[in-house]
Design an enzyme around this catalytic site. Structure first.
Site, PDB file in Angstrom:
ATOM      1  N   ARG A  40     -71.785 -84.816 -17.531  1.00 41.61           N
ATOM      2  CA  ARG A  40     -70.767 -85.570 -16.788  1.00 41.61           C
ATOM      3  C   ARG A  40     -71.192 -85.757 -15.327  1.00 41.61           C
ATOM      4  O   ARG A  40     -71.036 -86.824 -14.747  1.00 41.61           O
ATOM      5  CB  ARG A  40     -69.430 -84.819 -16.793  1.00 41.61           C
ATOM      6  N   ASP A  62     -70.426 -72.355 -13.066  1.00 40.14           N
ATOM      7  CA  ASP A  62     -69.140 -71.847 -13.550  1.00 40.14           C
ATOM      8  C   ASP A  62     -68.584 -70.979 -12.418  1.00 40.14           C
ATOM      9  O   ASP A  62     -69.136 -69.909 -12.107  1.00 40.14           O
ATOM     10  CB  ASP A  62     -69.355 -71.022 -14.828  1.00 40.14           C
ATOM     11  N   SER A 140     -53.926 -77.703  -4.551  1.00 41.61           N
ATOM     12  CA  SER A 140     -52.926 -76.777  -5.071  1.00 41.61           C
ATOM     13  C   SER A 140     -52.071 -77.541  -6.072  1.00 41.61           C
ATOM     14  O   SER A 140     -52.590 -78.357  -6.838  1.00 41.61           O
ATOM     15  CB  SER A 140     -52.115 -76.206  -3.892  1.00 41.61           C
ATOM     16  N   TYR A 154     -50.519 -69.532 -13.648  1.00 41.25           N
ATOM     17  CA  TYR A 154     -50.989 -70.762 -12.993  1.00 41.25           C
ATOM     18  C   TYR A 154     -50.142 -71.055 -11.754  1.00 41.25           C
ATOM     19  O   TYR A 154     -50.682 -71.313 -10.670  1.00 41.25           O
ATOM     20  CB  TYR A 154     -50.925 -71.934 -13.965  1.00 41.25           C
ATOM     21  N   LYS A 158     -51.244 -71.174  -7.634  1.00 37.86           N
ATOM     22  CA  LYS A 158     -51.068 -72.328  -6.744  1.00 37.86           C
ATOM     23  C   LYS A 158     -50.187 -71.968  -5.550  1.00 37.86           C
ATOM     24  O   LYS A 158     -50.369 -72.509  -4.455  1.00 37.86           O
ATOM     25  CB  LYS A 158     -50.502 -73.511  -7.523  1.00 37.86           C
TER      26      LYS A 158
HETATM   27  N1  LIG Z   1     -53.349 -82.992 -13.534  1.00 39.70           N
HETATM   28  C1  LIG Z   1     -52.233 -82.539 -12.961  1.00 39.70           C
HETATM   29  O1  LIG Z   1     -51.103 -82.885 -13.367  1.00 39.70           O
HETATM   30  C2  LIG Z   1     -52.337 -81.604 -11.776  1.00 39.70           C
HETATM   31  C3  LIG Z   1     -51.165 -81.383 -11.024  1.00 39.70           C
HETATM   32  C4  LIG Z   1     -51.231 -80.544  -9.921  1.00 39.70           C
HETATM   33  C5  LIG Z   1     -52.425 -79.936  -9.584  1.00 39.70           C
HETATM   34  N2  LIG Z   1     -53.543 -80.164 -10.333  1.00 39.70           N
HETATM   35  C6  LIG Z   1     -54.786 -79.492  -9.923  1.00 39.70           C
HETATM   36  O2  LIG Z   1     -55.786 -80.465  -9.733  1.00 39.70           O
HETATM   37  C7  LIG Z   1     -57.059 -79.848  -9.863  1.00 39.70           C
HETATM   38  C8  LIG Z   1     -57.965 -80.739 -10.703  1.00 39.70           C
HETATM   39  O3  LIG Z   1     -57.437 -80.800 -12.008  1.00 39.70           O
HETATM   40  P1  LIG Z   1     -57.405 -82.148 -12.864  1.00 39.70           P
HETATM   41  O4  LIG Z   1     -55.984 -82.476 -13.093  1.00 39.70           O
HETATM   42  O5  LIG Z   1     -58.291 -83.163 -12.276  1.00 39.70           O
HETATM   43  O6  LIG Z   1     -57.939 -81.576 -14.263  1.00 39.70           O
HETATM   44  P2  LIG Z   1     -59.301 -81.809 -15.087  1.00 39.70           P
HETATM   45  O7  LIG Z   1     -59.494 -83.254 -15.361  1.00 39.70           O
HETATM   46  O8  LIG Z   1     -59.191 -80.880 -16.241  1.00 39.70           O
HETATM   47  O9  LIG Z   1     -60.438 -81.318 -14.081  1.00 39.70           O
HETATM   48  C9  LIG Z   1     -60.682 -79.958 -13.837  1.00 39.70           C
HETATM   49  C10 LIG Z   1     -62.046 -79.828 -13.213  1.00 39.70           C
HETATM   50  O10 LIG Z   1     -62.301 -78.440 -12.954  1.00 39.70           O
HETATM   51  C11 LIG Z   1     -63.579 -78.121 -13.506  1.00 39.70           C
HETATM   52  N3  LIG Z   1     -63.608 -76.721 -13.928  1.00 39.70           N
HETATM   53  C12 LIG Z   1     -62.796 -76.121 -14.823  1.00 39.70           C
HETATM   54  N4  LIG Z   1     -63.154 -74.846 -15.001  1.00 39.70           N
HETATM   55  C13 LIG Z   1     -64.245 -74.640 -14.210  1.00 39.70           C
HETATM   56  C14 LIG Z   1     -65.085 -73.526 -13.969  1.00 39.70           C
HETATM   57  N5  LIG Z   1     -64.897 -72.351 -14.588  1.00 39.70           N
HETATM   58  N6  LIG Z   1     -66.098 -73.666 -13.078  1.00 39.70           N
HETATM   59  C15 LIG Z   1     -66.322 -74.850 -12.464  1.00 39.70           C
HETATM   60  N7  LIG Z   1     -65.558 -75.938 -12.643  1.00 39.70           N
HETATM   61  C16 LIG Z   1     -64.533 -75.834 -13.518  1.00 39.70           C
HETATM   62  C17 LIG Z   1     -63.754 -79.064 -14.689  1.00 39.70           C
HETATM   63  O11 LIG Z   1     -65.134 -79.299 -14.953  1.00 39.70           O
HETATM   64  P3  LIG Z   1     -66.006 -78.606 -16.110  1.00 39.70           P
HETATM   65  O12 LIG Z   1     -65.121 -78.470 -17.317  1.00 39.70           O
HETATM   66  O13 LIG Z   1     -67.135 -79.586 -16.288  1.00 39.70           O
HETATM   67  O14 LIG Z   1     -66.446 -77.314 -15.533  1.00 39.70           O
HETATM   68  C18 LIG Z   1     -63.147 -80.337 -14.132  1.00 39.70           C
HETATM   69  O15 LIG Z   1     -64.093 -81.046 -13.385  1.00 39.70           O
HETATM   70  C19 LIG Z   1     -56.817 -78.461 -10.456  1.00 39.70           C
HETATM   71  O16 LIG Z   1     -56.939 -77.493  -9.443  1.00 39.70           O
HETATM   72  C20 LIG Z   1     -55.385 -78.540 -10.942  1.00 39.70           C
HETATM   73  O17 LIG Z   1     -54.762 -77.289 -10.912  1.00 39.70           O
HETATM   74  C21 LIG Z   1     -53.522 -80.989 -11.427  1.00 39.70           C
END
Ligand SMILES: NC(=O)c1ccc[n+]([C@@H]2O[C@H](COP(=O)([O-])OP(=O)(O)OC[C@H]3O[C@@H](n4cnc5c(N)ncnc54)[C@H](OP(=O)(O)O)[C@@H]3O)[C@@H](O)[C@H]2O)c1
Length: 259
Positions: A40, A62, A140, A154, A158
């Site tokens: 990716r 990771d 966050s 979770y 946050k």
């Molecule tokens: N989506 C929502 O509704 C929402 C709402 C509020 C806050 N957030 C926050 O937004 C942030 C981004 O999330 P997203 O919504 O964009 O979700 P996402 O599409 O699942 O993206 C998560 C990212 O974190 C990476 N990641 C996960 N575990 C990891 C690890 N152990 N080491 C390194 N990288 C890791 C994943 O990449 P790999 O799997 O390739 O490692 C991916 O790039 C998060 O902090 C989440 O808590 C999301």
């Protein structure tokens, strides 16, 4: 000259982090993209180099692994070249009764959502403060504004990240460095599938686009804001959650999230 000549984005392989990396590259930043999925990241890097003629470095890591996290900290401290903007975006969650979710998975969430941003921020701030220039954007969530039964760990991670960001914002704001907490509401990414969360309880209009969230967060850190809540509806919700006692909000959320 881009606003942030060199930016490092964790969790750039999908969702909000990817959208942040795309925006930064479009502004001409040299972007360092970090996540676990090399394919990716390589595909993103190829696209960004072709579309914007920028330098993109791929770091596969990771962030729950202490050695791999330490290598990234070394990169931030090394100043080769110095990182102007750190985006702590990588995060993960899970839904279910606390006692039923394996403790190792919950501990891993704490390492990813709390320990990694804390360590990376510490590593980044030292050179930023020495140069009197820099920004840290911590992704966050509105989930951290109140206790959330069935999403307990979770939400608590946050809450930590938001509190931590506000405190650091105050510590460093007169030294040319901004720390900003970005609190998205529900955003269409891979997050909920990865977390096994029930999407159906959230009505369609409540979902935001990752790019909308990325744009708001980048604007906020550039403007030196302590906090950014993208979307008017979510800003109203944030205001309400500030006055509703936890004894009320935890019961209401507990009833909804138990479904
Ligand atoms: N989506 C929502 O509704 C929402 C709402 C509020 C806050 N957030 C926050 O937004 C942030 C981004 O999330 P997203 O919504 O964009 O979700 P996402 O599409 O699942 O993206 C998560 C990212 O974190 C990476 N990641 C996960 N575990 C990891 C690890 N152990 N080491 C390194 N990288 C890791 C994943 O990449 P790999 O799997 O390739 O490692 C991916 O790039 C998060 O902090 C989440 O808590 C999301």
């Amino acid at each position: 000259m881009p606003r942030w000549p060199v930016a490092l984005v964790t969790g750039a392989s999908s969702g909000i982090g990817r959208a942040v990396a795309v925006r930064l590259a479009a502004e001409g930043s040299h972007v360092i993209v970090v996540a676990r999925r090399r394919d990716r990241l390589e595909a993103l890097a190829t696209d960004l180099r072709a579309a914007h003629g920028v330098t993109v470095d791929v770091i596969v890591a990771d962030l729950t692994d202490p050695d791999q996290l330490a290598q990234l900290e070394d990169r931030l401290r090394s100043g080769a070249p110095p990182v102007d903007l750190l985006v702590n975006n990588a995060g993960a969650g899970g839904q279910g009764p606390f006692a039923d979710i394996p403790i190792d998975w919950q501990a891993s969430q704490i390492r990813l959502n709390v320990l990694a941003p804390v360590r990376l921020t510490h590593a980044a701030l030292e050179p930023m403060l020495a140069r009197g220039h820099g920004g840290v954007l911590n992704v966050s969530s509105i989930a951290g504004l109140q206790p959330m039964p069935h999403v307990a760990t979770y939400a608590a991670t946050k809450a930590y990240l938001s509190s931590f960001s506000h405190a650091l914002h105050e510590e460093v704001r007169r030294q040319g460095v901004t720390v900003t907490a970005l609190l998205p509401g529900f955003t269409r990414t891979e997050f909920h599938d990865a977390a096994g969360m029930n999407r159906s309880i959230v009505p369609g209009p409540a979902w935001m686009k990752a790019d909308t969230v990325a744009r708001a967060g980048l604007r906020a850190v550039w403007r030196g804001r302590a906090q950014c809540v993208p979307g008017l509806g979510y800003r109203v919700l944030t205001g309400i959650s500030g006055v509703v006692p936890w004894s009320v909000s935890r019961r209401a959320l507990g009833a909804v999230l138990a479904r």
